[in-house]
Design an enzyme around this catalytic site. Structure first.
Site, PDB file in Angstrom:
ATOM      1  N   ARG A 150      43.677  40.182  34.818  1.00 35.16           N
ATOM      2  CA  ARG A 150      42.724  39.818  33.763  1.00 35.16           C
ATOM      3  C   ARG A 150      43.214  40.281  32.399  1.00 35.16           C
ATOM      4  O   ARG A 150      43.074  39.571  31.386  1.00 35.16           O
ATOM      5  CB  ARG A 150      41.355  40.430  34.062  1.00 35.16           C
ATOM      6  N   HIS A 154      43.714  37.954  29.065  1.00 35.32           N
ATOM      7  CA  HIS A 154      43.024  38.202  27.803  1.00 35.32           C
ATOM      8  C   HIS A 154      44.004  38.507  26.667  1.00 35.32           C
ATOM      9  O   HIS A 154      43.671  38.292  25.503  1.00 35.32           O
ATOM     10  CB  HIS A 154      42.016  39.340  27.971  1.00 35.32           C
ATOM     11  N   ASN A 183      35.633  41.707  25.428  1.00 40.67           N
ATOM     12  CA  ASN A 183      36.467  42.781  25.978  1.00 40.67           C
ATOM     13  C   ASN A 183      35.614  44.046  26.074  1.00 40.67           C
ATOM     14  O   ASN A 183      34.909  44.247  27.037  1.00 40.67           O
ATOM     15  CB  ASN A 183      37.714  42.984  25.114  1.00 40.67           C
ATOM     16  N   HIS A 282      39.813  34.380  39.671  1.00 41.22           N
ATOM     17  CA  HIS A 282      38.553  34.980  40.113  1.00 41.22           C
ATOM     18  C   HIS A 282      38.540  35.222  41.620  1.00 41.22           C
ATOM     19  O   HIS A 282      37.541  35.673  42.162  1.00 41.22           O
ATOM     20  CB  HIS A 282      37.375  34.087  39.722  1.00 41.22           C
TER      21      HIS A 282
END
Length: 417
Positions: A150, A154, A183, A282
């Site tokens: 992740r 990001h 975040n 996910h």
């Protein structure tokens, strides 16, 4: 006619002289450093053969081209596009020492000026340090692979894969990406990179960039979780800027529509099939209850759950998220699927059964543009880990800084100046 005696002597001497061939003349003059045209050609051919025999010893290391341009700014994954980031300053590099020998690497992929084995000569243990560190970390933090995958998303989604997400502050005093609403307290893994960077600095001072530290860690995390292992591409350099406003504009909420996500991924260079596969990230990790609480208790202010969700699934979620009034990010985490540490197709099998935590995920199954890929991933247990690994490599090469752009930070939390 009788010739004079001196003339006869001269003719006799000339008749005894052997006229040299062109090759003989070349040999004669070559000894003094002079070359006729065909002699120069022979010398050039000999020099070319010598260079080929030497291999790549005199070539520049891949990924270190001078003034290599950075790709144009494109909105990042999972969000709506915003303004481009402030221009990066170009660092002036000192000349290499006379005994410098560039790395000899085997390039199996070359995306954005990156290469496999980028640190084989400058920091040969870099990849091993990352792998050993992560293997040790997972013993006490089994969620680490999901966090690092992740984190890489990001970072790359906001302006490119340049470690801008790790900066604590910038000179202008503006809020950095860590301060974004997308975040903030939900960001995991950024602080752990500090320890990895310290180990890399001890081994090879100011050599391995923070951007590569993120990418290498995420690549190793993906392999540990079940993705097809592949050697990482290296050569990224670190950004000098980081802005929360860009993260706010380029990271979407869990309620993003397929149209919004499709437009975003298209600007990143991914089609809808690839988008669905990448959303399979996910498959690992968890989500806080507040990200989907309304679907369980009060979907669209109906005081009822989302009718798409199976009732047994709603009951399970209500047991896990028992208190809707819990402050944001202080409520429990819920696994995306039953195998939160495995990068497998369980996530897609759940989508087919309408068991998706996030509203953005739940819309994938029934849309004719994305549904076929969801079912394909759900039905083939080996396809998803392979496709995800391929596309994750592409994602982590997005809009990188290479060559003389950016810098290699000493610490990942701040720029060198």
């Amino acid at each position: 006619m009788k010739l004079p005696r001196p003339l006869l002597v001269a003719l006799l001497v000339l008749s005894l002289i052997v006229v040299p061939s062109k090759a003989d003349l070349d040999d004669f003059f070559n000894g003094f450093g002079f070359h006729f045209r065909h002699g120069r050609q022979q010398q050039q051919q000999q020099e070319q053969q010598e260079q080929q025999a030497q291999g790549n010893d005199n070539q520049d290391p891949p990924g270190a081209q001078v003034n290599e341009p950075r790709g144009s700014y494109i909105a990042g994954a999972y969000g709506i596009g915003g303004s481009p980031p402030p221009p990066q300053q170009t660092a002036v590099q000192p000349a290499e020492p006379a005994d410098f020998k560039p790395a000899q690497t085997v390039i199996t992929n070359n995306l954005g000026g990156l290469s496999v084995g980028f640190y084989d000569r400058s920091c040969p243990n870099a990849e091993k340090i990352v792998a050993d560190w992560l293997a040790e970390l997972i013993k006490t933090n089994p969620s680490a692979p999901a966090n690092f995958i992740r984190l890489a998303f990001h970072d790359c989604a906001v302006g490119g894969c340049d470690a801008s997400i790790l900066l604590d502050s910038i000179g202008q005093g503006d809020k950095v990406e860590k301060g974004s609403i997308f975040n903030g307290m939900s960001l995991k893994g950024a602080d752990l990179i500090d320890d990895l960077k310290m180990r890399l600095e001890e081994e090879c001072p100011q050599t391995v960039s923070c951007a590569d530290a993120i990418a290498f860690t995420a690549n190793e995390a993906m392999a540990i979780a079940g993705g097809v292992r592949q050697r990482p591409l290296g050569g990224r350099r670190d950004a000098l800027n980081s802005l929360a406003t860009l993260a706010d504009q380029n990271l979407a909420s869990p309620t993003a529509t397929i149209d919004q996500m499709s437009a975003i991924f298209k600007r990143l260079g991914f089609n809808q099939e690839e988008m669905v596969v990448l959303l399979g990230a996910h498959s690992v990790g968890t989500a806080h209850c507040d990200l989907f609480m309304d679907r369980v208790y009060n979907f669209r202010n109906t005081q009822k759950p989302d009718p798409v969700l199976p009732l047994p699934y709603v009951e399970d979620l209500r047991r896990l998220c028992a208190n809707p009034g819990t402050p944001q990010f202080r409520n429990p985490n819920v696994n995306f699927d039953e195998t939160p540490y495995a990068l497998d197709n369980r996530y897609f099998k759940n989508l087919v059964q309408n068991k998706a935590l996030l509203l953005s995920d739940s819309s994938l199954k029934d849309d004719p543009r994305t549904g076929p890929t969801v079912r394909q991933m759900a039905e083939n247990d080996t396809l998803f880990p392979k496709r995800f690994a391929e596309l994750f490599t592409k994602m982590t090469t997005f809009n990188v800084l290479t060559g003389l752009l950016g810098e290699v930070r000493k610490t990942c939390r701040s720029t060198n100046n």
